[in-house]
Design a protein around this motif. Structure first.
Motif, PDB file in Angstrom:
ATOM      1  N   PHE A  82       0.975  -1.096   0.051  1.00  0.00           N
ATOM      2  CA  PHE A  82      -0.177   0.040  -0.130  1.00  0.00           C
ATOM      3  C   PHE A  82       0.932   1.104   0.165  1.00  0.00           C
ATOM      4  O   PHE A  82       1.651   1.357   0.863  1.00  0.00           O
ATOM      5  N   MET A  83       0.699   2.087  -1.016  1.00  0.00           N
ATOM      6  CA  MET A  83       1.504   3.305  -1.140  1.00  0.00           C
ATOM      7  C   MET A  83       0.835   4.449  -0.445  1.00  0.00           C
ATOM      8  O   MET A  83       0.086   4.928  -1.136  1.00  0.00           O
ATOM      9  N   ASN A  84       1.114   4.741   0.606  1.00  0.00           N
ATOM     10  CA  ASN A  84       0.521   5.788   1.475  1.00  0.00           C
ATOM     11  C   ASN A  84       1.029   6.803   1.634  1.00  0.00           C
ATOM     12  O   ASN A  84       0.813   8.309   2.104  1.00  0.00           O
ATOM     13  N   PHE A  85       2.579   7.007   1.661  1.00  0.00           N
ATOM     14  CA  PHE A  85       3.567   7.849   2.205  1.00  0.00           C
ATOM     15  C   PHE A  85       4.598   8.244   0.993  1.00  0.00           C
ATOM     16  O   PHE A  85       5.225   7.204   0.585  1.00  0.00           O
ATOM     17  N   LYS A  86       4.758   9.488   0.748  1.00  0.00           N
ATOM     18  CA  LYS A  86       5.695   9.967  -0.053  1.00  0.00           C
ATOM     19  C   LYS A  86       7.177  10.247   1.031  1.00  0.00           C
ATOM     20  O   LYS A  86       7.072  10.704   1.951  1.00  0.00           O
ATOM     21  N   ASN A  87       8.250  10.086   0.160  1.00  0.00           N
ATOM     22  CA  ASN A  87       9.405  10.587   0.482  1.00  0.00           C
ATOM     23  C   ASN A  87       9.794  11.733   0.650  1.00  0.00           C
ATOM     24  O   ASN A  87       9.035  12.576  -0.070  1.00  0.00           O
ATOM     25  N   GLU A  88      10.917  12.343   0.859  1.00  0.00           N
ATOM     26  CA  GLU A  88      11.276  13.763   0.712  1.00  0.00           C
ATOM     27  C   GLU A  88      11.504  14.151  -0.559  1.00  0.00           C
ATOM     28  O   GLU A  88      11.221  15.278  -1.027  1.00  0.00           O
ATOM     29  N   LYS A  89      11.648  13.441  -1.576  1.00  0.00           N
ATOM     30  CA  LYS A  89      11.464  13.758  -3.147  1.00  0.00           C
ATOM     31  C   LYS A  89      10.176  13.715  -3.879  1.00  0.00           C
ATOM     32  O   LYS A  89      10.029  14.036  -4.807  1.00  0.00           O
ATOM     33  N   GLY A  90       9.116  13.330  -3.088  1.00  0.00           N
ATOM     34  CA  GLY A  90       7.800  13.411  -3.449  1.00  0.00           C
ATOM     35  C   GLY A  90       7.447  12.004  -4.117  1.00  0.00           C
ATOM     36  O   GLY A  90       6.490  11.926  -5.039  1.00  0.00           O
ATOM     37  N   LEU A  91       8.534  11.036  -4.020  1.00  0.00           N
ATOM     38  CA  LEU A  91       8.238   9.676  -4.522  1.00  0.00           C
ATOM     39  C   LEU A  91       7.659   8.837  -3.684  1.00  0.00           C
ATOM     40  O   LEU A  91       7.843   8.733  -2.554  1.00  0.00           O
ATOM     41  N   PHE A  92       6.915   7.888  -4.130  1.00  0.00           N
ATOM     42  CA  PHE A  92       6.428   6.732  -3.411  1.00  0.00           C
ATOM     43  C   PHE A  92       7.354   5.580  -3.599  1.00  0.00           C
ATOM     44  O   PHE A  92       7.250   5.392  -4.887  1.00  0.00           O
ATOM     45  N   THR A  93       7.969   5.161  -2.660  1.00  0.00           N
ATOM     46  CA  THR A  93       9.044   4.217  -2.770  1.00  0.00           C
ATOM     47  C   THR A  93       8.884   3.018  -1.719  1.00  0.00           C
ATOM     48  O   THR A  93       8.408   3.421  -0.559  1.00  0.00           O
ATOM     49  N   ALA A  94       8.947   1.832  -2.122  1.00  0.00           N
ATOM     50  CA  ALA A  94       8.874   0.646  -1.228  1.00  0.00           C
ATOM     51  C   ALA A  94       9.751  -0.470  -1.491  1.00  0.00           C
ATOM     52  O   ALA A  94      10.182  -0.386  -2.803  1.00  0.00           O
ATOM     53  N   GLU A  95      10.051  -1.219  -0.727  1.00  0.00           N
ATOM     54  CA  GLU A  95      10.734  -2.836  -1.204  1.00  0.00           C
ATOM     55  C   GLU A  95       9.718  -3.524  -1.080  1.00  0.00           C
ATOM     56  O   GLU A  95       8.770  -3.830  -0.115  1.00  0.00           O
ATOM     57  N   GLY A  96       9.992  -4.699  -2.025  1.00  0.00           N
ATOM     58  CA  GLY A  96       9.077  -5.592  -2.132  1.00  0.00           C
ATOM     59  C   GLY A  96       9.965  -7.083  -2.306  1.00  0.00           C
ATOM     60  O   GLY A  96      11.059  -6.933  -2.571  1.00  0.00           O
TER      61      GLY A  96
END
Length: 160
Positions: A55-69
């Protein structure tokens, strides 16, 4: 007989009473903040894989949704879910930890339940509908040796 029954009743009532715990913590009306509470708040702001879904709910400092899968034999596909509020363009990228691998964006499912795909390791597609999108990540069935392992996925929504 009357004395014995009174004696048994008094023993029963005294044995059923709860003993007072002198080491019991004192309860206050204000919650106490500990390091565990702060760690829990930080962990909630990460996009994590639960089962076969991210679930992509939070953006990082750069405004990207990032996650590890993780793709493995139990979860051969990973579903990345995110919500879109504005029309624009979706740019997505898969970065395998091993450098290269047989992994790709298999499909994107739009809020109206239509779909498009397959794609490669990069995805650029216009998103015009508001609602929940699902991006399916898996290995290519046209290539040998399915990808098993960890990867990183990045989603960027560019508004029009």
């Amino acid at each position: 007989m009357k004395n014995i029954s009174i004696l048994l009743l008094s023993i029963f009532f005294f044995s059923c009473q709860q003993k007072e715990n002198k080491n019991a913590p004192v309860q206050t009306s204000e919650p106490v903040l500990t390091e565990k509470n702060n760690e829990k708040e930080n962990k909630e702001e990460e996009n994590k894989q639960t089962g076969d879904t991210i679930f992509m709910n939070f953006k990082n400092e750069k405004g990207l949704f990032t996650a590890e899968g993780l793709l493995d034999s139990i979860h051969p596909r990973v579903y990345v879910k995110f919500k879109n509020e504005d029309s624009g363009e979706l740019a997505a990228k898969i970065i395998p930890t091993t450098g290269k691998g047989n992994i790709r964006f298999n499909q994107i499912i739009f809020p109206d339940k239509t779909s498009d795909g397959p794609f490669g390791m990069d995805l650029k597609i216009p998103v015009k509908q508001k609602g929940n999108y699902i991006v399916v990540i898996g290995h290519s069935l046209m290539a040998d040796s399915p990808f098993l392992g960890k990867f990183k996925v990045e989603l960027e929504h560019k508004k029009e």
